[in-house]
Enzyme design. Structure first.
Site: not given
Length: 344
Positions: A28, A74, A107-108
């Site tokens: 992101t 990710s 971030t995932d």
């Protein structure tokens, strides 16, 4: 005169900026939307040079170089990329002209990548993962300050020998403990068991706690000659579940199973029986918990020694999977694997 020049050179050298290498992997933080208020965006769009140019102030903190390692959301991160990324970072950190690494990341799966690197990087030099919850084009995008702070942490002399860290939202977290806790809040990353290890405010770094599990140079793993990791699957426990997913994992070649168990890592009777059978057939079984915090106790409701089960300490299921894949690359002995879980 010569003495004066020598002192001058030493003083200038003493204030030389550190060299920080930025490896961009997408996410992101490199995402783009059609407008600054559009919630739909494409992750992994902007390149590393554009990320760096958006934060010109980082050049006041360090001599920065960037490389586009990969550019993906990710959610598409996988063990093959982890291995290549760890090898790349190890190679860079062996150089005298690299003092620290920053990895931009979605971030995932950031917590999984961070923990993998925490176990496989063989250097005391700082490695920092950073991302964003809002794309680069968003109103009040958080990636710019996050990246500035990450370079600040990677440049700070007190970051040395602390293992791999995650810097988000002015907080510094150790890779082993941090997890994503909210789907969209910029304050999503928390270390639920032990808390953050420090804070960073406009690159001013303050560490508040230490970390005593094995990591980086003290970890048991060397992946430089590894090309593949064993298949390990996570089975999520729920009321009224069955053993069908365990059978599917085994049939597809799984060498290890992580149970995201109820409460203290507990399975239903049918799942318990299936895991016991898997363990007898030389498949490593680790009990973790779906709860989100706390340790999975050994020999509590379940006699782990009797069934040859391994407990995950306070690792969540996704991090237990990371550690089990690496452990199985070294040994299939469950007693040895349990020691690895107790110490890493």
């Amino acid at each position: 005169m010569r003495k004066f020049l020598l002192i001058l050179l030493l003083c200038v050298g003493g204030f030389a900026k550190p060299n920080v290498y930025i490896l961009a992997t997408g996410g992101t933080i490199a995402g783009v939307a059609k407008s600054n208020t559009d919630k739909e965006y494409k992750a992994g769009t902007i390149g590393v040079e554009q990320l760096i140019s958006a934060v010109p102030e980082i050049k006041n903190l360090a001599n920065v170089k960037g490389e586009q390692f990969i550019n993906i959301p990710s959610t598409n991160m996988n063990p093959e990329i982890w291995l290549n990324l760890a090898k790349k970072i190890n190679t860079l950190l062996n150089r005298d002209d690299v003092d620290g690494i920053v990895v931009t990341h979605g971030t995932d799966t950031m917590e999984e990548t961070a923990y993998f690197l925490n176990l496989t990087i063989k250097s005391k030099k700082p490695v920092v993962l950073v991302g964003a919850m809002r794309p680069a084009t968003a109103m009040s995008a958080d990636g710019v300050l996050n990246l500035y702070n990450a370079v600040g942490v990677a440049s700070d002399k007190n970051s040395f020998a602390r293992g791999v860290m995650v810097v988000m939202n002015n907080e510094i977290h150790q890779a082993r403990d941090v997890t994503k806790t909210n789907t969209s809040d910029v304050a999503t990353f928390k270390s639920l068991n032990f808390g953050k290890i420090g804070s960073v405010n406009y690159a001013k770094v303050e560490f508040t706690s230490e970390f005593n599990k094995k990591h980086t140079i003290n970890s048991d793993f060397d992946i430089m000659k590894l090309d593949k990791l064993p298949q390990v699957d996570i089975i999520y426990a729920y009321a009224g579940d069955s053993d069908k997913f365990i059978k599917t994992a085994i049939d597809s070649g799984s060498k290890g199973i992580i149970l995201a168990g109820m409460g203290n890592g507990n399975p239903s009777k049918i799942v318990w029986d299936a895991l016991a059978k898997a363990s007898k057939n030389a498949i490593a079984v680790v009990r973790s918990s779906r709860v989100g915090s706390g340790s999975t106790s050994q020999n509590s409701v379940i006699n782990d020694k009797k069934f040859n089960f391994i407990t995950a300490d306070n690792l969540n299921p996704q991090k237990a999977r990371v550690l089990l894949m690496l452990a199985l690359s070294k040994t299939q002995n469950t007693n040895e694997i349990q020691k690895i879980f107790d110490t890493h």
